[in-house]
Design an enzyme around this catalytic site. Structure first.
Site, PDB file in Angstrom:
ATOM      1  N   TYR A   1       0.845  -1.196   0.000  1.00 43.04           N
ATOM      2  CA  TYR A   1       0.000   0.000   0.000  1.00 43.04           C
ATOM      3  C   TYR A   1       0.879   1.244   0.000  1.00 43.04           C
ATOM      4  O   TYR A   1       1.862   1.328   0.752  1.00 43.04           O
ATOM      5  CB  TYR A   1      -0.909   0.024   1.236  1.00 43.04           C
ATOM      6  CG  TYR A   1      -1.929  -1.088   1.256  1.00 43.04           C
ATOM      7  CD1 TYR A   1      -3.154  -0.950   0.624  1.00 43.04           C
ATOM      8  CD2 TYR A   1      -1.661  -2.296   1.909  1.00 43.04           C
ATOM      9  CE1 TYR A   1      -4.088  -1.975   0.631  1.00 43.04           C
ATOM     10  CE2 TYR A   1      -2.586  -3.328   1.922  1.00 43.04           C
ATOM     11  CZ  TYR A   1      -3.802  -3.160   1.284  1.00 43.04           C
ATOM     12  OH  TYR A   1      -4.728  -4.172   1.296  1.00 43.04           O
TER      13      TYR A   1
ATOM     14  N   CYS B   1      -0.973   7.858 -10.239  1.00 40.53           N
ATOM     15  CA  CYS B   1      -1.194   6.788  -9.289  1.00 40.53           C
ATOM     16  C   CYS B   1      -2.681   6.446  -9.231  1.00 40.53           C
ATOM     17  O   CYS B   1      -3.525   7.348  -9.133  1.00 40.53           O
ATOM     18  CB  CYS B   1      -0.704   7.186  -7.898  1.00 40.53           C
ATOM     19  SG  CYS B   1      -0.704   5.828  -6.707  1.00 40.53           S
TER      20      CYS B   1
ATOM     21  N   GLU C   1       2.622   4.643 -11.045  1.00 44.95           N
ATOM     22  CA  GLU C   1       2.370   3.535 -10.134  1.00 44.95           C
ATOM     23  C   GLU C   1       0.871   3.211 -10.247  1.00 44.95           C
ATOM     24  O   GLU C   1       0.038   3.856  -9.632  1.00 44.95           O
ATOM     25  CB  GLU C   1       2.725   3.926  -8.705  1.00 44.95           C
ATOM     26  CG  GLU C   1       2.602   2.785  -7.708  1.00 44.95           C
ATOM     27  CD  GLU C   1       3.124   3.196  -6.350  1.00 44.95           C
ATOM     28  OE1 GLU C   1       4.361   3.055  -6.142  1.00 44.95           O
ATOM     29  OE2 GLU C   1       2.340   3.666  -5.511  1.00 44.95           O
TER      30      GLU C   1
END
Length: 414
Positions: free
Chosen positions: A190, A372, A412
């Site tokens: 995470y 992201c 990401e």
């Protein structure tokens, strides 16, 4: 296949563009076949300026990918020599099943131009075989009344260990129990949602932004919940939690306080950007980082389904009001806002609206772009910036590749 009428369409101000596309499938219906359907190779076709957005969406629906586009008036570029090998690994924060699929291993496979010369990046201080055992200090809901799903902000106590990290890194969480084969659950990664000093500014905590994964089983139609996300979202304060890491170098911020930072997020992809913004603007952070006083521009483009799903809304909008010259906030609320064609407003549509400005910013060597969240936004964002680049006679794909080499394009997605 793409209609032949495109080539004969009337152009806007006589501007026609050549799209180079790979991977088109025959039709959406072929997705349901139980045998392989050959996808197209590389094809080129003409698109008038005023239909670029529509055609890009149609290409996406057909499974294609735009690899380049250029004005029809310009000669085709000479293709570069084909390399013997090419690293095609994409960083992901999805659940790692094997070592080769973890964010940690992918991060090491990429050239990290941005972090060259840095030797103080903490990595793998705690491993799965010997995790740090922290404690949940708080678990607060982030989705407001009327929103979709469950998203929580969790804060963990790190006292008694040596777990420290930088903004943009990730930690692993090992959920308790065993899988269907009786083996311990594998860790999940995470992105960290707090600065290196933690939410309490005492270097003793780390925070996460976690959405409970929920989906329908394709065969039984039963509702299935993610093992680790459900564990975290319903974790009681005071409970112990096994933590590994930190990992990751791809999403680190530049040290330059005059940099321009473009942040594109969907959902819980906001996590690393919350850390960036707190480091840039929070008074307590400034006191702890006297050598870093952000004077550049941070622009967050945030995609969410509904207004109640705007994670950290109050804090983000407070920063925007306090630092209007240095922080810009743009929402793409898919179920409430419409794009220019009357459909749902997704993050790629917002990027398309501002593509010319974003393209201009990316010409500046001090600009870094970060993405992201859901992987599905990548193609749409690439397509939008391809249009802006083509207006200036440039090609987005090679330019983006150069940005990556310079350490200024960071992705990401999962």
């Amino acid at each position: 296949m793409i209609s032949s009428s495109i080539a004969s369409a009337t152009s806007y101000n006589n501007r026609m563009f050549i799209f180079e596309v790979v991977g088109l499938r025959q039709s959406p219906a072929t997705d349901n076949f139980n045998y392989a359907i050959r996808q197209s190779g590389r094809i080129w076709f003409q698109v008038p300026y005023q239909r670029m957005n529509q055609e890009m969406q149609r290409i996406q629906r057909l499974g294609g990918r735009i690899v380049s586009m250029r004005p029809l008036s310009e000669p085709a570029p000479v293709p570069p020599p084909v390399a013997k090998t090419e690293n095609k690994v994409r960083q992901t924060s999805s659940t790692p099943a094997k070592a080769t699929k973890t964010k940690e291993s992918v991060s090491r496979s990429k050239p990290m131009t941005q972090t060259k010369g840095k030797t103080d990046i903490p990595v793998n201080l705690y491993r799965p075989t010997a995790p740090f055992v922290g404690r949940c200090m708080s678990n607060e809901p982030l989705v407001q009344s009327g929103g979709i799903g469950i998203v929580q902000h969790l804060k963990f106590d790190l006292r008694g260990g040596n777990l420290h990290y930088l903004e943009g890194q990730s930690i692993g969480i090992i959920p308790p129990g065993a899988d269907a084969n009786g083996k311990p659950h594998k860790l999940r990664l995470y992105s960290i949602a707090s600065t290196r000093h933690g939410d309490d500014l005492d270097d003793q905590t780390v925070s996460l932004c976690v959405r409970e994964l929920e989906y329908e089983h394709p065969e039984t139609k039963e509702k299935v919940y993610g093992v680790c996300s459900s564990y975290l979202c319903h974790l009681e304060p005071g409970a112990e939690v096994k933590i590994t890491g930190p990992v990751g170098k791809e999403m680190l911020l530049p040290d330059d306080p005059d940099a321009k930072i473009i942040m594109m997020a969907t959902g819980t992809g906001i996590a690393p950007f919350r850390a960036y913004l707190w480091r840039m603007f929070k008074p307590g952070e400034k006191a702890l980082n006297p050598d870093y006083e952000f004077k550049g521009l941070a622009w967050l483009i945030f995609g969410i389904p509904t207004s109640p799903n705007i994670l950290y809304q109050e804090e983000l909008e407070a920063l925007q009001a306090e630092f209007p010259d240095h922080f810009r906030l743009t929402y793409a609320i898919s179920r409430e806002q419409k794009n220019t064609e009357g459909g749902r407003m997704y993050i790629q549509h917002r990027v398309a609206e501002h593509a010319d400005e974003l393209w201009a910013m990316l010409q500046e060597p001090k600009t870094h772009a970060y993405m992201c969240g859901l992987r599905g936004m990548e193609d749409g964002i690439d397509a939008a910036l391809s249009v802006a680049a083509a207006k200036q006679g440039a090609e987005w794909a090679p330019y983006q590749k150069n940005l990556k080499k310079q350490g200024r394009w960071h992705v990401e997605t999962y």
